[in-house]
Write an enzyme that holds these catalytic residues in place. Structure first.
Site, PDB file in Angstrom:
ATOM      1  N   VAL A   9       0.874  -1.175   0.000  1.00 63.25           N
ATOM      2  CA  VAL A   9       0.000   0.000   0.000  1.00 63.25           C
ATOM      3  C   VAL A   9       0.906   1.219   0.000  1.00 63.25           C
ATOM      4  O   VAL A   9       2.075   1.142   0.370  1.00 63.25           O
ATOM      5  CB  VAL A   9      -0.965   0.043   1.211  1.00 63.25           C
ATOM      6  N   SER A  10       0.356   2.353  -0.419  1.00 63.48           N
ATOM      7  CA  SER A  10       1.172   3.557  -0.566  1.00 63.48           C
ATOM      8  C   SER A  10       1.270   4.393   0.693  1.00 63.48           C
ATOM      9  O   SER A  10       2.272   5.041   0.937  1.00 63.48           O
ATOM     10  CB  SER A  10       0.616   4.437  -1.685  1.00 63.48           C
ATOM     11  N   SER A  11       0.227   4.411   1.504  1.00 63.54           N
ATOM     12  CA  SER A  11       0.246   5.330   2.633  1.00 63.54           C
ATOM     13  C   SER A  11      -0.090   4.638   3.941  1.00 63.54           C
ATOM     14  O   SER A  11      -0.617   3.524   3.965  1.00 63.54           O
ATOM     15  CB  SER A  11      -0.718   6.493   2.387  1.00 63.54           C
TER      16      SER A  11
END
Length: 186
Positions: A9-11
């Site tokens: 996931v990015s964040s």
């Protein structure tokens, strides 16, 4: 011949649980997960670890293509590395397996569309920022350093690199604050 899962996931506010559960359900014995941008392979130690570990007959499984790569160049490099090692890639949501010629061709097409989608998203983001700037709504990110504090420390004879260390900011931020202060006559 092992099956390894990779989740990303990015964040910080995004959740890895759905991906890791799907990968375990798909038969992955080991699942590596991380929070990092997918725009590059750099800064993704879990992915690099998996890519180093894969051997002939192994399979790397991801839930979606964009969890693995967001550019055709990165995707091609990863697939080439897998092929070189005799491993294959499986993408769950596309029911895609690079162990077949059709799967490899479809993967290349998906990579092109994924990169296009990223470029379009970035373009929309830049348009939104430009519009917000034109309306004086866009403020950018918060300053990492208080200009008054930098000016005070500098006027006391402290060097910019020492100010940066004392305030725990980048030296460039100190120079920028000093330049802004000179520009504003403070």
């Amino acid at each position: 011949m092992a099956t390894y899962g990779y989740a990303r996931v990015s964040s910080i506010d995004q959740n890895l649980q759905v991906q890791t559960e799907a990968l375990k359900s798909a038969g992955c014995e080991i699942v590596r997960a991380e929070r990092a941008s997918g725009t590059s392979r750099k800064g993704r130690p879990e992915l690099e670890s998996l890519l180093e570990f894969l051997r002939a007959g192994d399979t790397l499984v991801v839930t979606k293509l964009d969890r693995l790569a967001r550019s055709v160049a990165d995707l091609s490099a990863i697939v080439a590395l897998l092929e070189e090692r005799g491993a294959k890639l499986r993408i769950l949501n596309a029911a895609l397996d690079t162990g077949t010629p059709t799967g490899r061709a479809f993967l290349q097409m998906l990579g092109v569309f994924s990169e296009f989608e990223t470029a379009i998203r970035r373009e929309r983001q830049m348009e939104g920022i430009a519009s917000a700037k034109a309306e004086n709504v866009y403020k950018g990110r918060k300053r990492s350093v208080k200009r008054d504090e930098v000016v005070r420390l500098h006027s006391e004879g402290m060097r910019p690199s020492d100010i940066a260390k004392a305030l725990r900011v980048a030296r460039a931020s100190v120079y920028r604050a000093l330049a802004e202060a000179r520009q504003n006559g403070t």
